[in-house]
Design an enzyme around this catalytic site. Structure first.
Site, mmCIF file in Angstrom:
data_model
loop_
_atom_site.group_PDB
_atom_site.id
_atom_site.type_symbol
_atom_site.label_atom_id
_atom_site.label_comp_id
_atom_site.label_asym_id
_atom_site.label_seq_id
_atom_site.Cartn_x
_atom_site.Cartn_y
_atom_site.Cartn_z
ATOM 1 N N ASP A 132 -111.070 95.092 42.132
ATOM 2 C CA ASP A 132 -110.764 96.099 41.115
ATOM 3 C C ASP A 132 -111.534 95.770 39.842
ATOM 4 O O ASP A 132 -111.375 94.684 39.272
ATOM 5 C CB ASP A 132 -109.265 96.120 40.837
ATOM 6 N N HIS A 139 -110.543 102.329 27.910
ATOM 7 C CA HIS A 139 -109.373 101.584 28.378
ATOM 8 C C HIS A 139 -109.437 100.131 27.929
ATOM 9 O O HIS A 139 -108.434 99.573 27.438
ATOM 10 C CB HIS A 139 -109.293 101.657 29.904
ATOM 11 N N ARG A 148 -104.870 92.026 21.336
ATOM 12 C CA ARG A 148 -105.603 91.069 20.508
ATOM 13 C C ARG A 148 -105.951 91.593 19.121
ATOM 14 O O ARG A 148 -106.492 90.859 18.290
ATOM 15 C CB ARG A 148 -106.904 90.644 21.213
ATOM 16 N N GLU A 206 -101.983 103.238 36.987
ATOM 17 C CA GLU A 206 -103.346 103.189 36.467
ATOM 18 C C GLU A 206 -104.179 104.186 37.248
ATOM 19 O O GLU A 206 -104.303 104.087 38.472
ATOM 20 C CB GLU A 206 -103.947 101.785 36.567
ATOM 21 N N GLU A 208 -107.271 105.566 38.742
ATOM 22 C CA GLU A 208 -108.558 104.994 39.147
ATOM 23 C C GLU A 208 -109.168 105.788 40.287
ATOM 24 O O GLU A 208 -108.514 106.616 40.930
ATOM 25 C CB GLU A 208 -108.385 103.528 39.583
ATOM 26 N N ASP A 240 -103.515 102.024 40.794
ATOM 27 C CA ASP A 240 -103.357 100.577 40.742
ATOM 28 C C ASP A 240 -102.057 100.270 40.009
ATOM 29 O O ASP A 240 -102.045 100.012 38.812
ATOM 30 C CB ASP A 240 -104.563 99.948 40.034
ATOM 31 N N ARG A 244 -96.361 95.484 33.886
ATOM 32 C CA ARG A 244 -96.972 94.956 32.663
ATOM 33 C C ARG A 244 -96.295 93.687 32.142
ATOM 34 O O ARG A 244 -96.974 92.809 31.594
ATOM 35 C CB ARG A 244 -96.955 96.029 31.564
ATOM 36 N N GLN A 247 -97.408 90.929 34.466
ATOM 37 C CA GLN A 247 -98.836 90.723 34.218
ATOM 38 C C GLN A 247 -99.073 89.934 32.923
ATOM 39 O O GLN A 247 -99.935 89.059 32.864
ATOM 40 C CB GLN A 247 -99.535 92.077 34.153
ATOM 41 N N LYS A 260 -99.865 92.911 40.015
ATOM 42 C CA LYS A 260 -100.728 93.943 40.599
ATOM 43 C C LYS A 260 -100.618 94.038 42.127
ATOM 44 O O LYS A 260 -100.835 95.107 42.691
ATOM 45 C CB LYS A 260 -102.194 93.640 40.260
ATOM 46 N N THR A 264 -100.872 99.172 46.018
ATOM 47 C CA THR A 264 -101.991 99.966 45.505
ATOM 48 C C THR A 264 -102.097 101.200 46.388
ATOM 49 O O THR A 264 -102.228 101.071 47.606
ATOM 50 C CB THR A 264 -103.311 99.174 45.569
ATOM 51 N N THR A 357 -108.972 101.393 35.402
ATOM 52 C CA THR A 357 -108.339 102.558 34.779
ATOM 53 C C THR A 357 -109.364 103.422 34.060
ATOM 54 O O THR A 357 -110.205 102.924 33.313
ATOM 55 C CB THR A 357 -107.271 102.100 33.777
ATOM 56 N N GLU A 371 -101.264 102.474 27.518
ATOM 57 C CA GLU A 371 -102.038 103.025 26.408
ATOM 58 C C GLU A 371 -101.297 104.173 25.736
ATOM 59 O O GLU A 371 -101.260 104.267 24.509
ATOM 60 C CB GLU A 371 -103.396 103.511 26.907
#
Length: 425
Positions: A132, A139, A148, A206, A208, A240, A244, A247, A260, A264, A357, A371
């Protein structure tokens, strides 16, 4: 303006599977039987094992092949683009309105066609490996800003390499498969050292797309960016699923694992590059320019509109929560494939490479709830009532994609999965 191709099979306006598409999948009749390759045309599935047994694949590359008598598409994928083109030309001729071979043979038609409502779709290939990628700049910027801050949104290497992680092939499931909420360790509560252990409270989708690999490459022999397309059998939609909170706790230092690999979901029909040719478009400009092995002579992508909808349990209507487009991806699938093999890594027929994503520049094009809710700090309003920050038990997540041509639609069908409560431990 060219007229759309005509088939003797009725294909309604807006149907995802006209003669211009002919995507491949693997199915079995609902009343039983072995899995076998098929092609979607209108609301029917054409059994390719029947067509092959009747000797109708009579070209030089397929006349003696047993690829359509297999329980997966791996053998057909491995034959390469010349064989794929031969099969497509044969099928478009057999299904055309002016060709009597199949049209006028009632016993053969009765044996070869199945209503889609009377088949069970299977994962179309034996997936040996699943990778992936993380190829949407929007994204990556959004998630980087969340975790961050805006000054460190993109990792230092993001504009230089198509970043990816190695996923879990065994938990790739076909559209319509229920997904149980996962459990796992989460970040220790404030002031404590022991991590939490519970069902995920931040379950996410997600949006994808993914490619299936056709012919592989030998160990030690990279695939060039210019030759990458010859190794791509076709595209599917992909969800996907991501926990969170799990993760976040496990993500340092090696990245996604249990957050994850619990599931899927992919759509059942593989749309070929030939079917997508009318929708080729320019890919985003890359700055800085990538290294030579990632530099494409002509940077192209595909204009594929994408959509995500949520249907809560008990509701009769789904609410659209995202409209995006495949063309937004910063790193193309050819660059992804070239980077994957530049160190000599060998890909094999049936391997799955996902895009990451797909988010766009507008608020309505964000391809995950992470998001959209900005890590749970705001609510997302559903069209038909209610709100969400993340996925709740009972929610049916429905992804779709379709390209509008001149008088025809090339679509992918649906990629959907319903979330069920966590199983007892």
């Amino acid at each position: 303006m060219a007229s759309p191709a005509k088939s003797f099979v009725e294909v309604g306006s807006g149907n995802h599977f006209p003669l211009e598409n002919l995507p491949y999948g693997v199915f079995r009749p609902s009343e039983g039987g072995d899995p076998r390759p098929g092609v979607a045309i209108g609301d029917l599935v054409l059994d390719l094992s029947v067509i092959a047994a009747a000797g109708l694949f009579n070209g030089p590359l397929l006349s003696s092949s047993t690829c359509f008598s297999q329980a997966s598409l791996n053998a057909f994928m491995a034959l390469g683009r010349p064989a794929w083109k031969e099969a497509r030309a044969t099928l478009q001729k057999l299904l055309s309105v002016d060709e009597p071979t199949l049209r006028d043979n009632a016993p053969l038609r009765a044996k070869a066609f199945f209503p889609m409502s009377e088949v069970k779709m299977e994962v179309p290939a034996v997936i040996g490996d699943y990778t992936d990628f993380f190829s949407s700049k929007e994204h990556a910027t959004n998630t980087g800003t969340i975790f961050r801050g805006p000054e460190n949104a993109l990792p230092a290497n993001w504009l230089q390499i198509p970043i990816a992680y190695h996923g879990r092939a065994s938990s790739v499931v076909i559209s319509g498969t229920d997904i149980h909420r996962p459990r796992g360790q989460t970040t220790p509560p404030t002031g404590e050292k022991t991590p939490g252990f519970k069902p995920s409270g931040l379950l996410d989708f997600e949006l994808e797309m993914a490619i299936f690999i056709g012919p592989g490459n030998e160990l030690g022999s990279p695939v060039t960016v210019e030759n990458a397309a010859d190794h791509i059998f076709g595209f599917v939609l992909m969800n996907d699923w991501s926990a969170r909170d799990i993760q976040k706790w496990e993500g340092v230092p090696l990245g996604p694992f249990l957050g994850k690999n619990f599931g899927t979901t992919i759509s059942p029909w593989i749309v070929t590059l030939e079917a997508l040719e009318p929708f080729i478009c320019e890919a985003p400009v890359q700055d800085p320019a990538p290294l030579p092995y990632l530099t494409e002579t002509k940077r192209t992508s595909y204009d594929i509109p994408l959509q995500v909808a949520i249907q809560p349990e008990g509701e009769t209507k789904a609410s659209v929560v995202c409209r995006s487009n495949f063309k937004y991806l910063y790193w193309t699938v050819s660059q992804q494939l070239a980077h994957h093999t530049i160190n000599g890594c060998n890909l094999r027929s049936g391997d799955l490479l996902a895009s990451g994503t797909i988010s766009g520049p507008e608020p309505g094009s964000l391809g995950s709830f992470l998001e959209q809710s900005w890590a749970g700090t705001k609510f997302i309003s559903l069209e038909h009532g209610g709100t969400r920050k993340f996925i709740q038990d009972g929610d049916d997540v429905i992804m779709s994609a379709s390209c509008q041509g001149e008088g025809f639609t090339v679509g992918f069908g649906e990629c959907r999965g319903k979330v069920l409560p966590c199983k007892p431990y």
